[in-house]
Design an enzyme around this catalytic site. Sequence first.
Site, short mmCIF file in Angstrom:
data_model
loop_
_atom_site.label_atom_id
_atom_site.label_comp_id
_atom_site.label_asym_id
_atom_site.label_seq_id
_atom_site.Cartn_x
_atom_site.Cartn_y
_atom_site.Cartn_z
N LEU A 185 0.86 -1.18 0.00
CA LEU A 185 0.00 0.00 0.00
C LEU A 185 0.90 1.23 0.00
O LEU A 185 1.62 1.48 0.97
CB LEU A 185 -0.92 0.00 1.22
N MET A 186 0.85 1.99 -1.09
CA MET A 186 1.79 3.09 -1.31
C MET A 186 1.13 4.45 -1.12
O MET A 186 0.09 4.74 -1.72
CB MET A 186 2.33 3.02 -2.74
N LYS A 267 -8.37 3.38 7.36
CA LYS A 267 -7.38 2.31 7.19
C LYS A 267 -8.06 0.96 6.98
O LYS A 267 -7.60 0.14 6.18
CB LYS A 267 -6.46 2.25 8.41
N GLY A 289 3.62 0.51 5.49
CA GLY A 289 4.80 1.16 6.07
C GLY A 289 4.59 1.63 7.49
O GLY A 289 5.30 2.52 7.96
N GLN A 298 -1.63 4.02 14.47
CA GLN A 298 -0.62 2.96 14.43
C GLN A 298 -0.23 2.44 15.81
O GLN A 298 0.83 1.84 15.97
CB GLN A 298 0.61 3.46 13.67
N CYS A 457 13.07 16.02 -20.83
CA CYS A 457 13.49 14.70 -20.33
C CYS A 457 13.82 13.84 -21.54
O CYS A 457 13.56 14.24 -22.68
CB CYS A 457 12.41 14.06 -19.45
#
EC number: 2.8.1.4
Length: 484
Positions: A185-186, A267, A289, A298, A457
């Site tokens: 999960l980013m 969450k 993370g 958390q 680029c």
Amino acid sequence: MKLIVKVFPEITIKSRPVRTKFIRQLAKNIRTVLRDLDPAVVVNGVWDNLELETRVTDPKALKEMGERLTCMPGIAHFLQIDEYPLGDFDDITEKCKQHYGDALAGKIFSVRCKRAGKHAFSSMDVEKYVGSKLRRECGAAGIDLKQPEIEVRIEVRDKRLFVIHSQHNGIGGYPLGALEQTLVLMSGGFDSTVAAYQILRRGLMTHFCFFNLGGRAHELGVMEVAHFIWKKYGSSQRVLFVSVPFEEVLGEILGKVDDSHMGVVLKRMMLRAASSIAERLHIDALVTGEAISQVSSQTLPNLSVIDCVTDKLVLRPLIVAHKQDIIDTADQIGTGDFARHMPEYCGVISVNPKTAAKRGRVEHEEQEFDMAVLERALANARLVPIDRVIDELGQDLQIEEVSEALAGQIVIDIRHPDAAEDDPLELAGIEVQTMPFYAVNARFKELDPTRQYLLYCDKGVMSRLHAHHLLSEGHANVRVYRPS
């Protein structure tokens, strides 16, 4: 050039079938990652290492090969060597002299020999003879086995002699593709990027899942850092980037959940959605993370309540890591600057968040939540191969491109700092500034608004993406530079 690739030590203690499987997978991964640099690269496996040979001589390509190998899971280290048929001790000395002779004059040195196979001599016999003769013939100041200025390293394998030029450390772990898959999960910040790296480093193939809470710039930023992590550490495997539109889910939470429980409920919704996606992809483990008590959601009680919504294994590689250690690791692996410039969208702000939420109370808060909203988000999720995610984003953008920069215009090189340093963009009579793509959104507003800027680029994709975003933000003084 020839390299000896030493495999991760934990591989060498596996049973013969498992060890063979892992080493074959590592050889396959090396060929895949180096194919664009040398389609004819030769990788042969033996019991505890791999031998790699390439006929490429371009220094830039050889350097790139080395950098890719240092970031490949499964490799403990690799040695750059020259190989010769094994001769007598005088011949070994002569080969060492060819490579080290000039460097030994006036220096304290040692000779280190490793040996495999049946021989009438020991490694120490080689070290004593070669060391003594090199000292006499090369003008060395002396021999010191504990603190030498120069270490002459050789390996004897059956009837072959390897003279070692250099050693480069890898990241260890198991080769990708030999173990199971995960879904990380980013958010694009320090924690999730380091967690993804830690899982990849161990050898678990990692797909990326992003929950978009309403920020287009944030989605772009997460795509960029996910692509960077995959390209640097996991490009031997094809993985997916999953983007789930979570704006409506967030709105439902804001309207129906008590303020103190919003973070935990959000969450839980993310974990439910990630579990559903993982089930579709036949993935058994999720990665986050989170670290103990870094934020209110958390704490151990809250993490326990959050995990109740899934049967999947939830891996938290950073669970006992300190924040500064996480930031330091992010800087080491190259994701730190991405995280510092990551656009944020903070839609859930609890005034008095619960640090020890009760499962019953949380489930009560969720009773008013319309689960059809979550189902719609999952139905609208986009799954894109990570190697095509940037190209796909930029293909339909209509941005003005110019092939020539004019006097007074400023070209901004938005490539990664490593690429800009290796191959600097220089244009006669034109000012060129460097601004990494991950910093464009944050730093462009600091530039002189009266000047005209051309983004550059290599492929034009990243420049189109960022030009499109800047134009949508009201910056009319930006174009894309695509030299012909």
